[in-house]
Scaffold this motif. Structure first.
Motif, PDB file in Angstrom:
ATOM      1  N   UNK A  97       0.810  -1.201   0.000  1.00 10.24           N
ATOM      2  CA  UNK A  97       0.000   0.000   0.000  1.00 10.24           C
ATOM      3  C   UNK A  97       0.851   1.262   0.000  1.00 10.24           C
ATOM      4  N   UNK A  98       0.179   2.405   0.036  1.00  3.32           N
ATOM      5  CA  UNK A  98       0.898   3.681   0.034  1.00  3.32           C
ATOM      6  C   UNK A  98       1.728   3.849   1.301  1.00  3.32           C
ATOM      7  N   UNK A  99       1.161   3.442   2.446  1.00  4.13           N
ATOM      8  CA  UNK A  99       1.885   3.554   3.710  1.00  4.13           C
ATOM      9  C   UNK A  99       3.143   2.687   3.679  1.00  4.13           C
ATOM     10  N   UNK A 100       3.002   1.454   3.248  1.00 10.71           N
ATOM     11  CA  UNK A 100       4.151   0.557   3.193  1.00 10.71           C
ATOM     12  C   UNK A 100       5.195   0.992   2.183  1.00 10.71           C
ATOM     13  N   UNK A 101       4.731   1.555   1.062  1.00  6.66           N
ATOM     14  CA  UNK A 101       5.680   2.009   0.039  1.00  6.66           C
ATOM     15  C   UNK A 101       6.458   3.227   0.528  1.00  6.66           C
ATOM     16  N   UNK A 102       5.778   4.141   1.233  1.00 10.61           N
ATOM     17  CA  UNK A 102       6.483   5.296   1.799  1.00 10.61           C
ATOM     18  C   UNK A 102       7.533   4.833   2.804  1.00 10.61           C
ATOM     19  N   UNK A 103       7.198   3.786   3.564  1.00 10.99           N
ATOM     20  CA  UNK A 103       8.162   3.238   4.524  1.00 10.99           C
ATOM     21  C   UNK A 103       9.340   2.597   3.812  1.00 10.99           C
ATOM     22  N   UNK A 104       9.067   1.849   2.757  1.00 11.41           N
ATOM     23  CA  UNK A 104      10.139   1.166   2.030  1.00 11.41           C
ATOM     24  C   UNK A 104      11.067   2.152   1.334  1.00 11.41           C
ATOM     25  N   UNK A 105      10.482   3.145   0.655  1.00 10.68           N
ATOM     26  CA  UNK A 105      11.279   4.096  -0.124  1.00 10.68           C
ATOM     27  C   UNK A 105      11.851   5.223   0.718  1.00 10.68           C
ATOM     28  N   UNK A 106      11.232   5.454   1.884  1.00  6.40           N
ATOM     29  CA  UNK A 106      11.622   6.553   2.775  1.00  6.40           C
ATOM     30  C   UNK A 106      11.540   7.910   2.081  1.00  6.40           C
ATOM     31  N   UNK A 107      10.545   8.067   1.252  1.00  8.05           N
ATOM     32  CA  UNK A 107      10.298   9.365   0.622  1.00  8.05           C
ATOM     33  C   UNK A 107       8.793   9.615   0.590  1.00  8.05           C
ATOM     34  N   UNK A 108       8.452  10.890   0.544  1.00  9.47           N
ATOM     35  CA  UNK A 108       7.036  11.263   0.564  1.00  9.47           C
ATOM     36  C   UNK A 108       6.345  10.826  -0.711  1.00  9.47           C
ATOM     37  N   UNK A 109       5.153  10.266  -0.561  1.00  8.32           N
ATOM     38  CA  UNK A 109       4.332   9.872  -1.701  1.00  8.32           C
ATOM     39  C   UNK A 109       3.046  10.686  -1.680  1.00  8.32           C
ATOM     40  N   UNK A 110       2.644  11.170  -2.864  1.00 10.05           N
ATOM     41  CA  UNK A 110       1.427  11.967  -2.982  1.00 10.05           C
ATOM     42  C   UNK A 110       0.586  11.427  -4.128  1.00 10.05           C
ATOM     43  N   UNK A 111      -0.704  11.257  -3.873  1.00  5.63           N
ATOM     44  CA  UNK A 111      -1.609  10.719  -4.874  1.00  5.63           C
ATOM     45  C   UNK A 111      -2.886  11.540  -4.910  1.00  5.63           C
ATOM     46  N   UNK A 112      -3.433  11.697  -6.125  1.00  7.11           N
ATOM     47  CA  UNK A 112      -4.751  12.298  -6.294  1.00  7.11           C
ATOM     48  C   UNK A 112      -5.761  11.186  -6.488  1.00  7.11           C
ATOM     49  N   UNK A 113      -6.517  10.818  -5.440  1.00  8.72           N
ATOM     50  CA  UNK A 113      -7.403   9.656  -5.538  1.00  8.72           C
ATOM     51  C   UNK A 113      -8.605   9.893  -6.435  1.00  8.72           C
ATOM     52  N   UNK A 114      -9.144   8.808  -6.964  1.00  4.72           N
ATOM     53  CA  UNK A 114     -10.388   8.839  -7.725  1.00  4.72           C
ATOM     54  C   UNK A 114     -11.525   9.247  -6.796  1.00  4.72           C
ATOM     55  N   UNK A 115     -12.424  10.143  -7.274  1.00  3.50           N
ATOM     56  CA  UNK A 115     -13.535  10.601  -6.441  1.00  3.50           C
ATOM     57  C   UNK A 115     -14.363   9.446  -5.901  1.00  3.50           C
ATOM     58  N   UNK A 116     -14.494   8.394  -6.672  1.00  2.35           N
ATOM     59  CA  UNK A 116     -15.339   7.279  -6.254  1.00  2.35           C
ATOM     60  C   UNK A 116     -14.599   6.319  -5.324  1.00  2.35           C
TER      61      UNK A 116
END
Length: 300
Positions: A97-116
């Protein structure tokens, strides 16, 4: 031309004024964050306070703090208006997931989620966030956790700088709190071991003053722990030889352990009880733990 120059100068001054106000707000918020982190009683309390400040400064409607455990998984320990249900994960492995990927890469991740796909729920209904940010929390190159925030507006440059500094402060505080919790657990385990041991055990500092004593040693010597802690071990319980002659402290094997690092095992001496009687003992003294273990030959 003069009017145009004045207008340009005014615009420049207004820009500088806005930047100064932004900087002042940034510094004030970081100061508030540091104040809130002081005096926290545990990791969960600290994470909750940090999240409150982050949400307030960034205007985030929802967020959560995940802390890395000994197994490397990130567990959610603080949340604000966070969704519940199967879709809302409570733990993530690195890279998951995004949380785990941020932990693995140690860099900030930003996403624009789908409205639905993602909506922040209010009393009147749901609103889709404009951006979801996963910010790793790293202290001295050690991953401590990840903070995840939903935002209605993308981060500005000033907010991005603020988040970097806030994340560093939170990571350091969380790591310190976790280390304190581990230390308390170790101390509690040691206390239980000492209290359950059948051998008498006491520890001294580098000045020879007793810092702890277990119940077995108290029973052998006839003292209460409160009578011994803080007292010089040699002057209190080791002041004479078995024949009644004075025992110079500089010749004491226990003293050699904590002043010279010399370990020893002695089986021909005695310690002196509170009532003045001699207790024949076999004892060992070690410098690495600053402890002495004593056994009475009469009870072996």
């Amino acid at each position: 031309q003069h009017a145009a120059q004045l207008e340009s100068r005014t615009a420049e001054l207004e820009k500088l004024s806005r930047q100064a106000q932004e900087q002042a707000a940034l510094e004030a918020s970081l100061s508030e964050l540091n104040s809130n982190l002081r005096g926290c009683c545990g990791v969960g309390d600290l994470a909750g306070r940090a999240l409150d400040v982050m949400i307030g400064f960034l205007g985030a409607p929802a967020g959560a703090v995940f802390v890395a455990g000994a197994d490397g998984r990130l567990a959610r320990i603080a949340a604000h208006a966070y969704p519940e249900g199967e879709a809302a994960g409570r733990t993530y492995a690195p890279g998951e997931g995004t949380v785990g990927e941020a932990a693995r890469s140690r860099r900030r991740l930003m996403h624009g989620p789908d409205d639905r796909a993602l909506r922040v729920i209010f009393g009147f209904g749901g609103v889709a966030p404009a951006e979801v940010v996963a910010q790793p929390l790293v202290a001295d190159e050690v991953l401590v956790g990840v903070v995840e925030l939903c935002l209605f507006r993308p981060l500005t440059e000033a907010q991005s700088r603020w988040l970097d500094k806030a994340a560093e402060a939170v990571a350091n505080s969380l790591r310190f709190a976790a280390q304190n919790a581990e230390l308390r657990q170790v101390e509690e385990r040691n206390r239980l071991i000492l209290e359950s041991a059948s051998e008498g055990i006491f520890g001294v500092d580098t000045g020879g003053r007793i810092t702890f004593v277990n119940p077995a040693a108290c029973r052998m010597l006839g003292y209460g722990a409160e009578d011994l802690i803080g007292q010089g071990s040699h002057a209190t319980i080791h002041h004479h030889r078995p024949n009644g002659a004075g025992y110079p402290e500089e010749e004491c094997p226990m003293r050699a352990a904590y002043t010279q690092g010399k370990a020893s095992v002695v089986d021909d001496e005695c310690l002196w009880r509170k009532d003045g009687s001699a207790l024949p003992v076999e004892y060992g003294a070690r410098s690495e733990e600053h402890t002495s273990e004593l056994q009475s030959p009469n009870t072996i």
